[in-house]
Design an enzyme around this catalytic site. Sequence first.
Site, mmCIF file in Angstrom:
data_model
loop_
_atom_site.group_PDB
_atom_site.id
_atom_site.type_symbol
_atom_site.label_atom_id
_atom_site.label_comp_id
_atom_site.label_asym_id
_atom_site.label_seq_id
_atom_site.Cartn_x
_atom_site.Cartn_y
_atom_site.Cartn_z
ATOM 1 N N THR A 94 18.466 -0.533 42.810
ATOM 2 C CA THR A 94 18.220 -1.510 43.877
ATOM 3 C C THR A 94 16.738 -1.848 44.011
ATOM 4 O OG1 THR A 94 18.094 0.225 45.550
ATOM 5 C CG2 THR A 94 20.244 -0.787 45.188
ATOM 6 N N HIS A 99 11.865 4.603 39.057
ATOM 7 C CA HIS A 99 11.754 5.800 39.912
ATOM 8 C C HIS A 99 12.796 6.821 39.501
ATOM 9 C CE1 HIS A 99 14.445 2.877 41.830
ATOM 10 N NE2 HIS A 99 15.148 3.929 42.248
HETATM 11 P P1 5GP Z 1 17.827 2.942 43.474
HETATM 12 O O1 5GP Z 1 19.115 2.572 44.105
HETATM 13 O O2 5GP Z 1 17.008 1.738 43.130
HETATM 14 O O3 5GP Z 1 17.962 3.907 42.353
HETATM 15 O O4 5GP Z 1 17.034 3.771 44.568
HETATM 16 C C1 5GP Z 1 16.192 3.221 45.510
HETATM 17 C C2 5GP Z 1 16.053 4.260 46.589
HETATM 18 O O5 5GP Z 1 14.960 3.912 47.391
HETATM 19 C C3 5GP Z 1 17.293 4.365 47.491
HETATM 20 O O6 5GP Z 1 17.794 5.698 47.456
HETATM 21 C C4 5GP Z 1 16.761 3.966 48.863
HETATM 22 O O7 5GP Z 1 17.323 4.736 49.897
HETATM 23 C C5 5GP Z 1 15.274 4.200 48.716
HETATM 24 N N1 5GP Z 1 14.460 3.306 49.512
HETATM 25 C C6 5GP Z 1 14.568 1.945 49.580
HETATM 26 N N2 5GP Z 1 13.641 1.443 50.396
HETATM 27 C C7 5GP Z 1 12.917 2.505 50.856
HETATM 28 C C8 5GP Z 1 11.802 2.614 51.752
HETATM 29 O O8 5GP Z 1 11.278 1.635 52.287
HETATM 30 N N3 5GP Z 1 11.330 3.871 51.987
HETATM 31 C C9 5GP Z 1 11.892 4.974 51.408
HETATM 32 N N4 5GP Z 1 11.345 6.162 51.725
HETATM 33 N N5 5GP Z 1 12.933 4.906 50.552
HETATM 34 C C10 5GP Z 1 13.434 3.683 50.293
#
Ligand code: 5GP
Length: 113
Positions: A94, A99
């Site tokens: 997302t 990361h």
């Molecule tokens: P993805 O789904 O891209 O692998 O993970 C993105 C992660 O970033 C998700 O687990 C989401 O909860 C976290 N995340 C998104 N926006 C923010 C934010 O503004 N602050 C923090 N601490 N985590 C975030």
Amino acid sequence: MDCIFCKIVAGEIPSNKVYEDEKILVFKDINPCAPVHNVIIPKEHILSCADDITEDNVDIIAYIFTKIPHIAKLSGLEDGYRIVNNCGENGAQTVKHIHFHLIGGEKLSEKLN
Ligand code: 5GP
Ligand code: ZN
């Protein structure tokens, strides 16, 4: 650049930092899926592991993995943990800044999904 994680690096969006050095930042995930759920990012913007890791930037990825044991210890993860990278649309990435999720603090399911 309209990137949430670059804004966290720049201090424009607050985060609960767990570890920081000149190359990487680790902060608590805003929506944790386990008792410990931290997000490890390079400060440099790299989109994803799909096509964006090159000979020029691969060192930062290797660096992250050399730091993971230290970060895990700081996170209280003495008995193991899971590292997850979501990549691309079907991988449920997302945030388009590469990361690694560091997840643990309980016995995790053997099933990944
Ligand atoms: P993805 O789904 O891209 O692998 O993970 C993105 C992660 O970033 C998700 O687990 C989401 O909860 C976290 N995340 C998104 N926006 C923010 C934010 O503004 N602050 C923090 N601490 N985590 C975030
Ligand atoms: Zn970014």
